[in-house]
Design a protein around this motif. Structure first.
Motif, PDB file in Angstrom:
ATOM      1  N   ALA A 183      -0.732   2.681  12.507  1.00 40.40           N
ATOM      2  CA  ALA A 183       0.429   1.949  12.871  1.00 40.40           C
ATOM      3  C   ALA A 183       1.208   1.395  11.662  1.00 40.40           C
ATOM      4  O   ALA A 183       2.463   1.483  11.927  1.00 40.40           O
ATOM      5  CB  ALA A 183      -0.584   0.641  13.326  1.00 40.40           C
ATOM      6  N   GLU A 184       0.734   1.556  10.672  1.00 47.68           N
ATOM      7  CA  GLU A 184       1.595   1.042   9.341  1.00 47.68           C
ATOM      8  C   GLU A 184       2.335   2.148   8.851  1.00 47.68           C
ATOM      9  O   GLU A 184       3.421   2.023   8.680  1.00 47.68           O
ATOM     10  CB  GLU A 184       0.655   0.711   8.157  1.00 47.68           C
ATOM     11  N   ALA A 185       1.790   3.625   9.185  1.00 44.05           N
ATOM     12  CA  ALA A 185       2.505   4.728   8.675  1.00 44.05           C
ATOM     13  C   ALA A 185       3.771   4.867   9.839  1.00 44.05           C
ATOM     14  O   ALA A 185       4.908   5.200   9.393  1.00 44.05           O
ATOM     15  CB  ALA A 185       1.490   5.829   8.536  1.00 44.05           C
ATOM     16  N   GLU A 186       3.444   4.336  10.973  1.00 41.94           N
ATOM     17  CA  GLU A 186       4.422   4.566  11.762  1.00 41.94           C
ATOM     18  C   GLU A 186       5.824   3.749  11.877  1.00 41.94           C
ATOM     19  O   GLU A 186       6.852   3.686  11.888  1.00 41.94           O
ATOM     20  CB  GLU A 186       3.813   4.432  13.322  1.00 41.94           C
ATOM     21  N   LEU A 187       5.440   2.170  11.329  1.00 37.38           N
ATOM     22  CA  LEU A 187       6.280   1.383  10.969  1.00 37.38           C
ATOM     23  C   LEU A 187       6.914   1.446   9.799  1.00 37.38           C
ATOM     24  O   LEU A 187       8.108   0.839   9.397  1.00 37.38           O
ATOM     25  CB  LEU A 187       5.619  -0.117  11.246  1.00 37.38           C
ATOM     26  N   ALA A 188       6.642   2.277   8.909  1.00 36.48           N
ATOM     27  CA  ALA A 188       6.823   2.144   7.346  1.00 36.48           C
ATOM     28  C   ALA A 188       8.376   3.092   7.388  1.00 36.48           C
ATOM     29  O   ALA A 188       8.547   3.844   8.196  1.00 36.48           O
ATOM     30  CB  ALA A 188       6.066   2.895   6.380  1.00 36.48           C
ATOM     31  N   PRO A 189       9.543   2.792   6.455  1.00 34.59           N
ATOM     32  CA  PRO A 189      10.503   3.527   6.604  1.00 34.59           C
ATOM     33  C   PRO A 189      10.271   4.927   6.076  1.00 34.59           C
ATOM     34  O   PRO A 189       9.356   5.457   5.117  1.00 34.59           O
ATOM     35  CB  PRO A 189      11.343   2.688   5.493  1.00 34.59           C
TER      36      PRO A 189
END
Length: 152
Positions: free
Chosen positions: A27-33
């Motif tokens: 989820a964090e990787a998906e939201l990261a720029p």
């Protein structure tokens, strides 16, 4: 089931929910720029194999100094040496005088530093006069060549 686990989690995914502290979750990787695209600034310059065969050039493209005027090079080296000596003399003399109370030695070293600074200035001004005279001489030669070409 522990109180920290989701109740609606699929039993097949039980071991996949753990991540190391430095590893982002999906989820964090998906939201990261997106990572920025970076170009290497060294790519702007020719490589050592290309275009380094001209006279007075080296592998870095800065030149080896063969086109440098000998008097300019000498003036640069002398001024660097004298200005370093001046800085050392003035600062060391002031420190000896103030911190150690060695007034005569400190004043003497400071005076030597000031003399080195004055000599640096004299040497640089002499070089400036030389450059002005040389440039004026070149301009006169160019004017003479131009006037010869127009007299025909």
């Amino acid at each position: 089931m522990t109180p920290f686990e989701d109740g609606d989690q699929d039993p097949a995914d039980r071991g996949s929910g753990e991540f190391a502290f430095d590893e982002p979750s999906p989820a964090e990787a998906e939201l990261a720029p997106d990572p920025p695209e970076v170009t290497n600034p060294a790519d702007r310059f020719a490589s050592a194999d290309e275009d380094a065969s001209g006279p007075g050039s080296d592998a870095n493209g800065f030149g080896d100094g063969t086109d440098l005027d000998a008097r300019t090079h000498r003036t640069f080296v002398v001024c660097v040496f004298l200005s370093n000596a001046a800085l050392l003399g003035v600062s060391l003399g002031a420190m000896l005088w103030y911190f150690r109370g060695q007034t005569q030695l400190g004043m003497g070293i400071s005076v030597l530093g000031l003399l080195a600074a004055v000599r640096t200035l004299q040497h640089y001004r002499s070089w400036q006069r030389y450059r002005r005279e040389r440039d004026a001489e070149r301009d006169e030669q160019i004017d003479d060549v131009d006037s010869i070409g127009t007299d025909v």
